[in-house]
Design a protein around this motif. Sequence first.
Motif, PDB file in Angstrom:
ATOM      1  N   ASN A  19       0.816  -1.221   0.000  1.00  0.00           N
ATOM      2  CA  ASN A  19       0.000   0.000   0.000  1.00  0.00           C
ATOM      3  C   ASN A  19       0.850   1.272   0.000  1.00  0.00           C
ATOM      4  N   GLY A  20       1.862   1.273  -0.852  1.00  0.00           N
ATOM      5  CA  GLY A  20       2.704   2.455  -0.980  1.00  0.00           C
ATOM      6  C   GLY A  20       3.773   2.590   0.091  1.00  0.00           C
ATOM      7  N   GLN A  21       3.853   1.647   0.995  1.00  0.00           N
ATOM      8  CA  GLN A  21       4.879   1.641   2.026  1.00  0.00           C
ATOM      9  C   GLN A  21       5.833   0.471   1.820  1.00  0.00           C
ATOM     10  N   VAL A  22       6.920   0.496   2.576  1.00  0.00           N
ATOM     11  CA  VAL A  22       7.919  -0.559   2.522  1.00  0.00           C
ATOM     12  C   VAL A  22       7.763  -1.423   3.763  1.00  0.00           C
ATOM     13  N   LYS A  23       7.448  -2.693   3.564  1.00  0.00           N
ATOM     14  CA  LYS A  23       7.323  -3.617   4.686  1.00  0.00           C
ATOM     15  C   LYS A  23       8.605  -4.415   4.811  1.00  0.00           C
ATOM     16  N   LEU A  24       9.307  -4.231   5.928  1.00  0.00           N
ATOM     17  CA  LEU A  24      10.573  -4.911   6.154  1.00  0.00           C
ATOM     18  C   LEU A  24      10.335  -6.367   6.543  1.00  0.00           C
ATOM     19  N   ASP A  25      11.391  -7.168   6.445  1.00  0.00           N
ATOM     20  CA  ASP A  25      11.258  -8.594   6.746  1.00  0.00           C
ATOM     21  C   ASP A  25      11.004  -8.865   8.229  1.00  0.00           C
ATOM     22  N   ASP A  26      11.166  -7.848   9.090  1.00  0.00           N
ATOM     23  CA  ASP A  26      10.828  -8.026  10.497  1.00  0.00           C
ATOM     24  C   ASP A  26       9.422  -7.523  10.823  1.00  0.00           C
ATOM     25  N   GLY A  27       8.667  -7.148   9.774  1.00  0.00           N
ATOM     26  CA  GLY A  27       7.280  -6.750   9.951  1.00  0.00           C
ATOM     27  C   GLY A  27       7.041  -5.264  10.042  1.00  0.00           C
ATOM     28  N   ARG A  28       8.085  -4.463  10.234  1.00  0.00           N
ATOM     29  CA  ARG A  28       7.899  -3.021  10.351  1.00  0.00           C
ATOM     30  C   ARG A  28       7.491  -2.404   9.020  1.00  0.00           C
ATOM     31  N   LEU A  29       6.622  -1.397   9.093  1.00  0.00           N
ATOM     32  CA  LEU A  29       6.227  -0.618   7.924  1.00  0.00           C
ATOM     33  C   LEU A  29       6.901   0.738   7.991  1.00  0.00           C
ATOM     34  N   VAL A  30       7.610   1.114   6.923  1.00  0.00           N
ATOM     35  CA  VAL A  30       8.301   2.399   6.874  1.00  0.00           C
ATOM     36  C   VAL A  30       7.984   3.070   5.543  1.00  0.00           C
ATOM     37  N   GLN A  31       8.250   4.357   5.471  1.00  0.00           N
ATOM     38  CA  GLN A  31       8.021   5.114   4.249  1.00  0.00           C
ATOM     39  C   GLN A  31       9.191   4.924   3.283  1.00  0.00           C
TER      40      GLN A  31
END
Length: 271
Positions: A19-31
């Motif tokens: 959804n336009g964000q970056v989901k890291l492999d540890d589950g965090r969502l960042v811009q």
Amino acid sequence: MKRARVAYAGAVHEAVETNGQVKLDDGRLVQENEVVWLPPVNPRTVFALGLNYADHAKELDFQAPAEPLVFLKGPNAFVGHRGQSRRPAGVEYMHYECELAVVIGKKARHVKREEAYQYVKGYTIANDYAIRDYLENYFRPNLRVKNRDGCTPIGPWLTDAADIADPMNLALRTFVNGKLTQEGNTRDMVFGIRDLIEYLSRFMTLEENDIILTGTPEGLSDTAAEDIVVTEIEGIGRLENTVVSDEVFGIQEVKKEESHASHRGRIHEEH
């Protein structure tokens, strides 16, 4: 799915687009602007095509080749999305090249053309800058034209092959400082993706994360330091890069790098 490799908070992560964000492999969502973008795969052997669009060959006053014109690129040539590419002082012509990059997904040897797509992991974007000052001739690109450190931005995303219905019908565009300067379509390749995989796998084994850079259409133009260059491919994304001067890299004594022709002449004189 769109996949990436990024650096965030001191660590390198595999990531996906959500959804336009970056989901890291540890589950965090960042811009997207909070991460440092890396090449979406660690490149192994990289094959690059010359004159693989007939219109591009024509703008250089050449005919398209009768068989693929292929050369290799080293891994240090690659830089991620929003990275910097150096324009050496004194060069007269450094241009962008928007290219569809095909990432191999598994070992391939003696692949039949009709089965070639089974060996593709996905697709990404490459901007394969070339410094024409260093070109020996258009049929034998010399090392400095295409293998300079950081001369080839790639990314930001690796788009799964299953998500691209027809990779041979994708629009390509380049924008320099917001102005459209290059436009083409992958359907105009001289040698398509299937042809290239069949051709290369006849005489060498392709491995996972090998990359084929499939060439660029017409519409090349010179770039200058501080230019922001965006290359985009339909369905895959937008790759942004900034051209910078020697000073950004701490090179204080700026000299024009000697041409290959003059170097070759000196060798001839010494022998």
